[in-house]
Design an enzyme around this catalytic site. Structure first.
Site, PDB file in Angstrom:
ATOM      1  N   ASN A 103      29.422  -6.052  40.742  1.00  0.00           N
ATOM      2  CA  ASN A 103      30.299  -7.191  41.030  1.00  0.00           C
ATOM      3  C   ASN A 103      30.731  -7.908  39.755  1.00  0.00           C
ATOM      4  O   ASN A 103      31.725  -8.642  39.755  1.00  0.00           O
ATOM      5  CB  ASN A 103      29.585  -8.182  41.961  1.00  0.00           C
ATOM      6  N   ASP A 139      35.131   2.695  31.025  1.00  0.00           N
ATOM      7  CA  ASP A 139      35.064   3.029  29.603  1.00  0.00           C
ATOM      8  C   ASP A 139      35.300   4.506  29.316  1.00  0.00           C
ATOM      9  O   ASP A 139      35.467   4.890  28.148  1.00  0.00           O
ATOM     10  CB  ASP A 139      33.717   2.591  29.009  1.00  0.00           C
ATOM     11  N   ASP A 140      35.308   5.340  30.356  1.00  0.00           N
ATOM     12  CA  ASP A 140      35.532   6.770  30.128  1.00  0.00           C
ATOM     13  C   ASP A 140      36.921   7.231  30.568  1.00  0.00           C
ATOM     14  O   ASP A 140      37.163   8.430  30.735  1.00  0.00           O
ATOM     15  CB  ASP A 140      34.472   7.603  30.869  1.00  0.00           C
ATOM     16  N   ARG A 157      43.549   7.046  46.610  1.00  0.00           N
ATOM     17  CA  ARG A 157      42.606   7.507  47.632  1.00  0.00           C
ATOM     18  C   ARG A 157      43.157   7.117  48.997  1.00  0.00           C
ATOM     19  O   ARG A 157      44.075   6.306  49.109  1.00  0.00           O
ATOM     20  CB  ARG A 157      41.217   6.906  47.417  1.00  0.00           C
ATOM     21  N   ASP A 208      35.038  -0.832  44.024  1.00  0.00           N
ATOM     22  CA  ASP A 208      36.466  -0.533  43.974  1.00  0.00           C
ATOM     23  C   ASP A 208      37.088  -0.494  45.367  1.00  0.00           C
ATOM     24  O   ASP A 208      38.226  -0.944  45.567  1.00  0.00           O
ATOM     25  CB  ASP A 208      36.709   0.783  43.241  1.00  0.00           C
ATOM     26  N   ILE A 240      29.568   9.141  38.609  1.00  0.00           N
ATOM     27  CA  ILE A 240      28.808   9.188  39.863  1.00  0.00           C
ATOM     28  C   ILE A 240      29.549   9.954  40.948  1.00  0.00           C
ATOM     29  O   ILE A 240      28.935  10.393  41.919  1.00  0.00           O
ATOM     30  CB  ILE A 240      28.486   7.761  40.357  1.00  0.00           C
ATOM     31  N   SER A 295      30.544  12.831  40.854  1.00  0.00           N
ATOM     32  CA  SER A 295      30.109  14.224  40.868  1.00  0.00           C
ATOM     33  C   SER A 295      28.720  14.406  41.468  1.00  0.00           C
ATOM     34  O   SER A 295      28.253  15.533  41.628  1.00  0.00           O
ATOM     35  CB  SER A 295      30.126  14.788  39.441  1.00  0.00           C
ATOM     36  N   HIS A 321      27.920  11.838  47.274  1.00  0.00           N
ATOM     37  CA  HIS A 321      28.822  10.742  46.899  1.00  0.00           C
ATOM     38  C   HIS A 321      29.822  10.438  48.016  1.00  0.00           C
ATOM     39  O   HIS A 321      30.026   9.271  48.366  1.00  0.00           O
ATOM     40  CB  HIS A 321      29.551  11.095  45.604  1.00  0.00           C
TER      41      HIS A 321
END
Length: 358
Positions: free
Chosen positions: A172, A191-192, A220, A286, A316, A318, A322
């Protein structure tokens, strides 16, 4: 009888015109030889005609290619005058709100953070860079000094740079309100994730036309899977579902623009039960933001088609299970809202300057 014998012996009582050199004798072999000579004498004329035909065909083909190129050129020029000009100032922007703030969420990946900060500092539209830090230990002085030096060396506009430090590891945190913001536009990014500067600036102009919706690069979807006892169960669809169905209802905050006011709404107005859910599950913040914006606007998000790059190892998404966790998040959030605020769409924003066909 003598006539028959004369024919059998190759004698001819008549001499053909032009055959004086044969001495009145007729020979099929000699006639063939003579005809062959006539054909050879005609062959240069035939070859010339073939060459002329081939040359004419090449000229016509070349002319057709030139005409097509000219038509494509003028159609692209006409298209460029009709299509979106990302450098044209939007009516919803103002000098005091120009540019965007890059909000980078990071966690124990300093090497990726350095790459992300260096890249977004080089983008001309970046007014400020904020790093959401949620580790137990604060960032080291050396890391702070390095990133500030990188920002100054890479940027042309010297954007404001700072860490937003949180002592608690909580997803959060990435949507906490930020004091002293100079822009209305927030670009939330992991950051990636690296978005090329021209692509990012184009997405910013898209957001300026609809500043209260989410504009992003990772679409999505949701869809009704089944309904039992009057209760609907929804499925969370990833990229391949979007590609197959041609529709979407969310853009993920791992690379998306939204208005600064949603930071306040997420923190202070969204049901605390959703905050608790995100804290407990360490996932789905998200999806919660997508539901919040859709509930506030009643409108779909906007997917910007553009190449983005994910650096580093897999995240995450992958991990095993998930999708099951995302399905559960979606349905639990919808039950907390008491409705389905998400709006589906099949529209997308495309920078046609980089497309082959308009």
């Amino acid at each position: 009888m003598s006539t028959l014998i004369g024919i059998r012996d190759g004698l001819s009582p008549v001499t053909a015109p032009g055959d004086g050199d044969l001495g009145g004798l007729y020979s099929p072999a000699k006639e063939k030889a003579a005809n062959r000579g006539a054909y050879i004498s005609r062959s240069p004329l035939l070859l010339r005609r073939v060459r002329q035909f081939l040359v004419a065909t090449k000229v016509k083909l070349l002319l057709a290619v030139c005409i097509i190129c000219v038509l494509l050129f003028f159609s692209s020029r006409i298209g460029s005058s009709m299509r979106w000009n990302p450098h044209y100032p939007s009516s919803v922007s103002s000098p005091s709100r120009g540019g965007y703030t890059v909000l980078i969420n990071t966690w124990k990946r300093n090497s990726l953070l350095k790459q992300a900060v260096a890249h977004y500092a080089s983008c001309g539209g970046t007014d400020a860079i904020h790093v959401v830090w949620s580790e137990s230990d604060p960032p080291s002085d050396s890391l702070k000094a390095y990133l500030k030096k990188i920002v100054l060396s890479k940027s042309q506009t010297a954007p404001n740079f700072r860490f937003d430090i949180n002592t608690e590891d909580n997803l959060n945190n990435r949507f906490k309100p930020i004091k002293e913001l100079r822009t209305d536009a927030i670009f939330s990014v992991d950051d990636d994730v690296i978005v090329p500067c021209p692509t990012l600036d184009f997405a910013f102009t898209v957001w300026q036309t609809a500043p209260f919706t989410m504009v992003g690069f990772v679409p999505r979807m949701h869809f009704l899977d089944e309904e039992k006892n009057g209760v609907a169960y929804f499925e969370y669809g990833g990229w391949w579902s979007v590609w197959w169905m041609g529709t979407y209802s969310m853009v993920l905050s791992k690379a998306a623009f939204f208005h600064r006011k949603y930071l306040d709404l997420y923190t202070y107005k969204m049901p605390s039960s959703i905050h608790d859910y995100v804290t407990r599950e360490r996932n789905c913040e998200d999806i919660a933001m997508s539901l919040l914006v859709a509930n506030a606007t009643g409108a779909p998000p906007i997917w910007v088609k553009g190449k983005i790059y994910e650096i580093g190892s897999s995240g995450i998404s992958s991990l095993k299970g998930h999708n099951d966790r995302r399905n559960k998040c979606l349905n639990d959030f919808i039950s907390l809202y008491g409705t389905v605020p998400l709006v589906s769409t099949n529209a997308k924003a495309v920078d046609t300057r980089h497309e082959w066909f308009w």
